[in-house]
Design an enzyme around this catalytic site. Structure first.
Site, PDB file in Angstrom:
ATOM      1  N   HIS A 295       0.876  -1.190   0.000  1.00 16.97           N
ATOM      2  CA  HIS A 295       0.000   0.000   0.000  1.00 16.97           C
ATOM      3  C   HIS A 295       0.909   1.234   0.000  1.00 16.97           C
ATOM      4  CE1 HIS A 295      -3.509   2.346   0.605  1.00 16.97           C
ATOM      5  NE2 HIS A 295      -3.850   2.022   1.845  1.00 16.97           N
TER       6      HIS A 295
ATOM      7  N   ASP B 294       2.653   5.279  -6.808  1.00 13.24           N
ATOM      8  CA  ASP B 294       3.911   5.179  -6.057  1.00 13.24           C
ATOM      9  C   ASP B 294       5.138   5.044  -6.947  1.00 13.24           C
ATOM     10  OD1 ASP B 294       2.837   5.287  -3.426  1.00 13.24           O
ATOM     11  OD2 ASP B 294       2.024   3.290  -3.749  1.00 13.24           O
TER      12      ASP B 294
ATOM     13  N   HIS C  30      -2.481  -2.561  -9.686  1.00 14.50           N
ATOM     14  CA  HIS C  30      -3.469  -1.962  -8.796  1.00 14.50           C
ATOM     15  C   HIS C  30      -4.715  -2.826  -8.788  1.00 14.50           C
ATOM     16  CE1 HIS C  30      -6.025   1.089  -6.930  1.00 14.50           C
ATOM     17  NE2 HIS C  30      -4.887   1.614  -6.517  1.00 14.50           N
TER      18      HIS C  30
HETATM   19  N1  CMC Z   1       4.769  -7.105 -10.186  1.00 11.31           N
HETATM   20  C1  CMC Z   1       4.662  -8.323 -10.741  1.00 11.31           C
HETATM   21  N2  CMC Z   1       3.518  -9.003 -10.829  1.00 11.31           N
HETATM   22  C2  CMC Z   1       2.418  -8.434 -10.325  1.00 11.31           C
HETATM   23  C3  CMC Z   1       2.459  -7.159  -9.720  1.00 11.31           C
HETATM   24  C4  CMC Z   1       3.696  -6.489  -9.671  1.00 11.31           C
HETATM   25  N3  CMC Z   1       3.784  -5.281  -9.122  1.00 11.31           N
HETATM   26  N4  CMC Z   1       1.220  -6.836  -9.287  1.00 11.31           N
HETATM   27  C5  CMC Z   1       0.429  -7.880  -9.609  1.00 11.31           C
HETATM   28  N5  CMC Z   1       1.158  -8.840 -10.225  1.00 11.31           N
HETATM   29  C6  CMC Z   1       0.646 -10.092 -10.780  1.00 11.31           C
HETATM   30  C7  CMC Z   1       0.364 -11.108  -9.690  1.00 11.31           C
HETATM   31  O1  CMC Z   1       1.481 -11.912  -9.433  1.00 11.31           O
HETATM   32  C8  CMC Z   1      -0.795 -11.848 -10.287  1.00 11.31           C
HETATM   33  O2  CMC Z   1      -0.285 -12.733 -11.260  1.00 11.31           O
HETATM   34  P1  CMC Z   1      -0.930 -14.212 -11.427  1.00 11.31           P
HETATM   35  O3  CMC Z   1      -2.324 -13.959 -11.901  1.00 11.31           O
HETATM   36  O4  CMC Z   1      -0.059 -14.883 -12.418  1.00 11.31           O
HETATM   37  O5  CMC Z   1      -0.884 -14.839 -10.078  1.00 11.31           O
HETATM   38  C9  CMC Z   1      -1.590 -10.801 -11.032  1.00 11.31           C
HETATM   39  O6  CMC Z   1      -0.619  -9.805 -11.380  1.00 11.31           O
HETATM   40  C10 CMC Z   1      -2.693 -10.173 -10.227  1.00 11.31           C
HETATM   41  O7  CMC Z   1      -2.125  -9.658  -9.020  1.00 11.31           O
HETATM   42  P2  CMC Z   1      -2.837  -9.664  -7.610  1.00 11.31           P
HETATM   43  O8  CMC Z   1      -1.803  -9.754  -6.542  1.00 11.31           O
HETATM   44  O9  CMC Z   1      -3.947 -10.688  -7.593  1.00 11.31           O
HETATM   45  O10 CMC Z   1      -3.514  -8.237  -7.625  1.00 11.31           O
HETATM   46  P3  CMC Z   1      -4.119  -7.472  -6.372  1.00 11.31           P
HETATM   47  O11 CMC Z   1      -5.223  -6.658  -6.890  1.00 11.31           O
HETATM   48  O12 CMC Z   1      -4.405  -8.399  -5.256  1.00 11.31           O
HETATM   49  O13 CMC Z   1      -2.891  -6.562  -5.886  1.00 11.31           O
HETATM   50  C11 CMC Z   1      -1.362  -4.793  -5.683  1.00 11.31           C
HETATM   51  C12 CMC Z   1      -2.749  -5.225  -6.180  1.00 11.31           C
HETATM   52  C13 CMC Z   1      -1.256  -3.279  -5.790  1.00 11.31           C
HETATM   53  C14 CMC Z   1      -1.216  -5.174  -4.184  1.00 11.31           C
HETATM   54  C15 CMC Z   1      -0.277  -5.493  -6.552  1.00 11.31           C
HETATM   55  O14 CMC Z   1      -0.409  -5.088  -7.889  1.00 11.31           O
HETATM   56  C16 CMC Z   1       1.137  -5.224  -6.044  1.00 11.31           C
HETATM   57  O15 CMC Z   1       1.616  -5.928  -5.143  1.00 11.31           O
HETATM   58  N6  CMC Z   1       1.831  -4.171  -6.589  1.00 11.31           N
HETATM   59  C17 CMC Z   1       3.134  -3.794  -6.091  1.00 11.31           C
HETATM   60  C18 CMC Z   1       2.981  -2.951  -4.836  1.00 11.31           C
HETATM   61  C19 CMC Z   1       2.481  -1.578  -5.145  1.00 11.31           C
HETATM   62  O16 CMC Z   1       2.956  -0.904  -6.047  1.00 11.31           O
HETATM   63  N7  CMC Z   1       1.504  -1.119  -4.332  1.00 11.31           N
HETATM   64  C20 CMC Z   1       0.949   0.248  -4.460  1.00 11.31           C
HETATM   65  C21 CMC Z   1      -0.470   0.223  -4.919  1.00 11.31           C
HETATM   66  S1  CMC Z   1      -1.076   1.827  -5.444  1.00 11.31           S
HETATM   67  C22 CMC Z   1      -1.077   2.869  -4.069  1.00 11.31           C
HETATM   68  C23 CMC Z   1      -1.747   2.313  -2.870  1.00 11.31           C
HETATM   69  O17 CMC Z   1      -2.883   1.866  -2.899  1.00 11.31           O
HETATM   70  O18 CMC Z   1      -1.112   2.380  -1.815  1.00 11.31           O
END
Ligand code: CMC
Length: 431
Positions: free
Chosen positions: A268, A363, A307
């Site tokens: 986050h 971010d 996201h």
């Molecule tokens: N790098 C590589 N792969 C990713 C990433 C990433 N940053 N984000 C998602 N994926 C992949 C994930 O491995 C999954 O792949 P698969 O379907 O093969 O298992 C797919 O994309 C869907 O990801 P998810 O984890 O189910 O998506 P989510 O909606 O649960 O998570 C998130 C959203 C923001 C937590 C995630 O994208 C992430 O960890 N991003 C990196 C951390 C980040 O930048 N966070 C800031 C978010 S924006 C500001 C805020 O809200 O604070």
């Protein structure tokens, strides 16, 4: 004739049920009537991480994740970032309308009137190690404010709620700046209420021996824009924490401590810090392809990408990227920018990221700006928490006034052992 209902047939019993559809949702409680027998509890929904569950009705922030649209109270983020100030936007978020001149003057005055913190809070900050993470400090101190303002417990009194909003929006930057000064061993710089909200924040961060700190107008405006972009973001993890903890009717300081804790995590608000550490680790443009391969092999994430809601370019990231150059013109170029640009360029062409609709989020570029302003990386999540304070308060107040809301209390699917007899120590077998 189409009807706004859903007909469900329970194949266990053959019975059909007609369930109303309102605002594109069905009520989870409407499923409870679906039972296999009279003593059956009834059907529940299972939605870990709330991926398809609306937890409230809200009039504050609108996001269209597919089209990359973000609006506060109906106003597009691009227009607010260009024309508004953080305090005006905070007024909008909390009150639903942009203020007229009189209301804006009064609002700004009320917030500036609360920027000082009790001297005992300084002693609390003094008690932290010099290397304490400022986010850990901030969440503790915000929680501690609950003990300084016990009247805040009267959450159903609108005047008292408003008083806490003034205090929180005014004091969080002071606390944040004091935490920073403590970590670098500088004396605390007191608020200067002749300056703007962001000008004063720069003053509290960076004032040295000069009698009057003069904020650089480009940096002052950069903070206004960054603060506007971070002011609210509907039901994200920390806002959900704010609403959920607040639903126990605790005071807003305790609830904001919980929201700040949620924001601290690297998935986050801690992501901006994690991005900078990642960019340093990648080091140069030449290492980007190998780093992307590692991410694709599942050895870590591309921080600042992806996201839950945006499945296109985060509109906030677009604005920050454009603004970064103006800050670099004043502060000098940031060598990590070319690493970030190369990561974005390669990722946006790569099937892994394209097929998963992973784009830069807020971010990805914000940390580069904070870094070029000479802020240490562990201050970055704090820079997110300061402006989000107004969003948390608005969301909390909406929850408090919503007659449909009750204490937030999800259900579970129990998968532990069935009821059993307590075994005295002598009867237990070694593992
Ligand atoms: N790098 C590589 N792969 C990713 C990433 C990433 N940053 N984000 C998602 N994926 C992949 C994930 O491995 C999954 O792949 P698969 O379907 O093969 O298992 C797919 O994309 C869907 O990801 P998810 O984890 O189910 O998506 P989510 O909606 O649960 O998570 C998130 C959203 C923001 C937590 C995630 O994208 C992430 O960890 N991003 C990196 C951390 C980040 O930048 N966070 C800031 C978010 S924006 C500001 C805020 O809200 O604070």
């Amino acid at each position: 004739m189409p009807k706004d209902t859903l007909t469900v047939t329970d194949n266990r019993t053959g019975k059909s049920f007609e369930i109303p559809i309102q605002d594109g949702t069905v009520r989870a409680m409407d499923l409870r009537q679906i039972k296999t027998s009279l003593d059956d509890f009834g059907l529940m929904t299972y939605d870990p991480a709330f991926t398809n569950t609306a937890s409230c009705r809200s009039k504050i922030t609108f996001i269209d994740g597919d089209r990359g649209i973000l609006e506060y109270r109906g106003y597009p983020i691009e227009e607010l970032a260009e024309k508004s100030t953080y305090l005006e936007t905070a007024y909008l978020i909390l009150n639903g309308e942009l203020p007229d001149r009189v209301h804006l003057t009064e609002w700004v005055h009320n917030i500036k009137h609360h920027t000082l913190i009790h001297e005992n809070i300084k002693k609390l900050i003094d008690g932290f190690h010099h290397d304490a993470h400022p986010m850990g400090m901030l969440l503790s101190i915000v929680g501690a404010l609950s003990t300084f303002y016990p009247d805040a417990k009267n959450i159903f009194d609108s005047k008292i709620r408003r008083e806490q909003a003034f205090r929180l929006i005014a004091k969080v930057p002071t606390i944040a700046a004091f935490c920073y000064r403590h970590s670098v061993g500088l004396p605390y710089a007191y608020p200067d209420n002749e300056l703007s909200y962001t000008g004063n924040f720069l003053n509290m961060l960076f004032k040295m021996t000069e009698l009057k700190y003069k904020p650089h107008p480009v940096l002052e405006r950069a903070f206004e824009v960054l603060f506007i972009l971070h002011a609210d973001h509907e039901q994200n993890c920390s806002t959900n924490a704010m609403r959920s903890v607040g639903s126990s009717h605790v005071d807003p300081y305790a609830a904001i401590a919980a929201a700040t804790a949620a924001l601290y995590g690297p998935l986050h608000g801690g992501a901006n810090e994690a991005v900078l550490r990642m960019l340093r680790q990648v080091g140069s443009k030449a290492n980007v392809p190998e780093f992307i391969q590692r991410v694709k092999r599942g050895e870590g994430r591309l921080m600042g990408f992806g996201h839950r809601i945006y499945k296109s370019y985060d509109p906030r990231a677009k604005i920050i990227k454009q603004m970064a150059d103006k800050v670099f013109e004043v502060m000098g170029p940031n060598p990590l920018l070319e690493v970030a640009l190369e990561l974005e360029r390669i990722a946006l062409q790569d099937e892994y990221f394209v097929s998963r609709k992973l784009y830069p989020n807020v971010d990805f570029y914000s940390g580069l700006i904070y870094q070029s302003m000479r802020l240490p990386v562990d201050m970055f999540p704090v820079m997110f928490a300061i402006p989000r304070t107004c969003g948390w308060i608005a969301q909390w107040e909406e929850m408090v006034l919503d007659s449909e809301q009750k204490i937030a209390r999800p259900r579970q699917i129990y998968q532990g052992p069935p009821r059993r007899r307590y075994l005295p120590l002598e009867e237990r077998q070694p593992d």
